[in-house]
Enzyme design. Sequence first.
Site, short mmCIF file in Angstrom:
data_model
loop_
_atom_site.label_atom_id
_atom_site.label_comp_id
_atom_site.label_asym_id
_atom_site.label_seq_id
_atom_site.Cartn_x
_atom_site.Cartn_y
_atom_site.Cartn_z
N CYS A 1 20.78 11.13 12.91
CA CYS A 1 19.66 11.47 13.80
C CYS A 1 20.03 11.23 15.26
O CYS A 1 20.44 10.14 15.62
CB CYS A 1 18.46 10.61 13.41
SG CYS A 1 17.14 10.69 14.60
N CYS B 1 11.84 6.85 17.78
CA CYS B 1 10.64 7.48 17.23
C CYS B 1 10.26 6.87 15.88
O CYS B 1 9.42 7.42 15.18
CB CYS B 1 10.73 8.99 17.21
SG CYS B 1 12.29 9.71 16.78
N GLN C 1 0.68 7.92 -0.85
CA GLN C 1 1.93 7.23 -0.54
C GLN C 1 2.96 8.24 -0.04
O GLN C 1 3.04 9.34 -0.57
CB GLN C 1 2.47 6.51 -1.79
CG GLN C 1 1.50 5.52 -2.41
CD GLN C 1 1.34 4.23 -1.59
OE1 GLN C 1 2.01 4.01 -0.58
NE2 GLN C 1 0.41 3.40 -2.01
N TYR D 1 -9.44 -0.47 -2.85
CA TYR D 1 -8.71 0.39 -1.88
C TYR D 1 -7.92 1.42 -2.69
O TYR D 1 -6.70 1.50 -2.56
CB TYR D 1 -7.79 -0.44 -0.97
CG TYR D 1 -8.49 -1.60 -0.31
CD1 TYR D 1 -9.09 -1.43 0.94
CD2 TYR D 1 -8.58 -2.85 -0.92
CE1 TYR D 1 -9.75 -2.49 1.56
CE2 TYR D 1 -9.24 -3.91 -0.32
CZ TYR D 1 -9.82 -3.73 0.92
OH TYR D 1 -10.48 -4.78 1.52
N ASP E 1 -4.86 -2.97 -2.83
CA ASP E 1 -3.86 -2.21 -2.06
C ASP E 1 -4.46 -1.84 -0.71
O ASP E 1 -4.71 -0.66 -0.43
CB ASP E 1 -3.43 -0.97 -2.87
CG ASP E 1 -2.30 -0.21 -2.19
OD1 ASP E 1 -1.77 -0.68 -1.16
OD2 ASP E 1 -1.95 0.87 -2.70
N CYS F 1 1.60 -3.30 2.58
CA CYS F 1 2.60 -2.69 3.45
C CYS F 1 2.78 -3.53 4.72
O CYS F 1 3.46 -3.10 5.64
CB CYS F 1 2.23 -1.24 3.79
SG CYS F 1 0.61 -1.11 4.53
C1 SAM Z 1 -2.64 1.61 1.42
S1 SAM Z 1 -3.85 2.79 0.96
C2 SAM Z 1 -3.77 2.64 -0.80
C3 SAM Z 1 -4.35 3.78 -1.58
C4 SAM Z 1 -4.00 3.85 -3.05
N1 SAM Z 1 -3.98 2.57 -3.72
C5 SAM Z 1 -2.66 4.57 -3.26
O1 SAM Z 1 -1.70 3.97 -3.75
O2 SAM Z 1 -2.60 5.76 -2.91
C6 SAM Z 1 -5.29 1.98 1.44
C7 SAM Z 1 -6.58 2.73 1.17
O3 SAM Z 1 -7.67 1.89 1.57
C8 SAM Z 1 -8.71 2.70 2.09
N2 SAM Z 1 -9.57 1.80 2.87
C9 SAM Z 1 -9.41 1.36 4.14
N3 SAM Z 1 -10.37 0.46 4.45
C10 SAM Z 1 -11.15 0.34 3.35
C11 SAM Z 1 -12.28 -0.45 3.04
N4 SAM Z 1 -12.81 -1.28 3.93
N5 SAM Z 1 -12.83 -0.36 1.81
C12 SAM Z 1 -12.29 0.47 0.87
N6 SAM Z 1 -11.20 1.25 1.13
C13 SAM Z 1 -10.65 1.17 2.33
C14 SAM Z 1 -7.96 3.77 2.86
O4 SAM Z 1 -8.79 4.91 3.03
C15 SAM Z 1 -6.76 4.04 1.93
O5 SAM Z 1 -7.07 5.05 1.00
#
Ligand code: SAM
Length: 396
Positions: free
Chosen positions: A68, A73, A232, A259, A325, A352
């Site tokens: 790259c 970035c 993801q 989540y 998550d 993450c």
């Molecule tokens: C790291 S992602 C994980 C999603 C899923 N577990 C996956 O592997 O695709 C975090 C998720 O949390 C949701 N989120 C963020 N704040 C939240 C909240 N206060 N309550 C519920 N979900 C939330 C986001 O929209 C997102 O979809």
Amino acid sequence: MDEVLVNCVRLDDFGRGIGYVLGKIIFVPNLLPNEEALVKIVLNKKKYMVGEIGEIIKKSDDRIETRCPYEKCGCALKSLNYEKTLEFKKNKVINILKRYGNLENVVREIIPSANIYNYRNKITLKVRDGKIGYFKNETNELIEINRCEIASEKSNKIIKILNENDLSKVSEVTIKDFGEVMVIIKGNMNISKLKPLVDSIYMNDELVYGRENIIASLGDFKFYVSKEAFFQVNMDVALKVYLKVLNYLDAGKKVLDLYCGTGTISLFLSKFFDEVLGIEINEEAVRCANLNKKLNNISNAEFICGDASKEIHHLKFQADSIVIDPPRSGLSLDGINDILNIAPQRLVYVSCDPMTLARDLKILKNNYEVKEVTLFDMFPWTYHVESVVKLEKKIN
Ligand SMILES: C[S@@+](CC[C@H](N)C(=O)[O-])C[C@H]1O[C@@H](n2cnc3c(N)ncnc32)[C@H](O)[C@@H]1O
């Protein structure tokens, strides 16, 4: 003192080289441990400086020829040998968990990404004055690009087409490539040359070509990918993460997936639990989760749209296992207390951000034993790392 000689002693948590000039710390992007370089000082604060490499005088054996040509970035570790980037990420999480979570000897291994280039299924490009690229780290300054080594080859073809078009009325373009491809444009442009390559195009939130959603395959499952909902970014590693979640939970009766996004983890777990309940704040993600349930013929999963940390408070669902998550911000104190009140036998925390993970584990470990942590290189060449943590209820 505009240019100084810097010996890099180590990397900071963001992958920047650290050195000292007359006792003051200096951060130098892209400088590797044991390297010596002439460095231009670009920021000189009371307690620290930031520099830019002018000339590397002594090169590290771990420096690689990078594919790259762009700087700053996002791929902070792009010049470091891949094995060493894994070592860096593992040590970083070990140190953060020790320092902020009082946890030692819990990190087992870091699982590499099968694809270290072309691994991203989603990229968001900025457009300024008709030119397309990424913003330079922590600025709104555009780095114009022709291709991106971590984006898919199809995304790179699309970048080429975008570069050949008039982008003067565009501000941002997101490309999602899951085999099926979606392009989301903020602004207006002629899309005729994009159409043959893609399955869906949105312009200013309106579907202007193809299908509303595209479909991704992961393991034995298929998932709708929508314009807004989270997915993801690295399919190979996402599958490995989900299999590890399963492995850490084992089977059970009722599992809560906090989540849950578009229900990916929930649907993986549905084969091994009697009932699955997912909670997610994004309406579009919940709509996809329900569509995904049908698409995969699953009947034992339900989804609630709401704030996980609030919904969990009045939940009548006695989960024996919980998967968490959350986004980078991690859990709220109220959310943690509610999890502790439900008191499931097993918890799996997918994170993450090791800093917020360490903060939350420090509280959870009063009631739960942190059995082990496996790391996954979801984002090769960046300083980011995904952690999956197995926790088990302590016997009182
Ligand atoms: C790291 S992602 C994980 C999603 C899923 N577990 C996956 O592997 O695709 C975090 C998720 O949390 C949701 N989120 C963020 N704040 C939240 C909240 N206060 N309550 C519920 N979900 C939330 C986001 O929209 C997102 O979809």
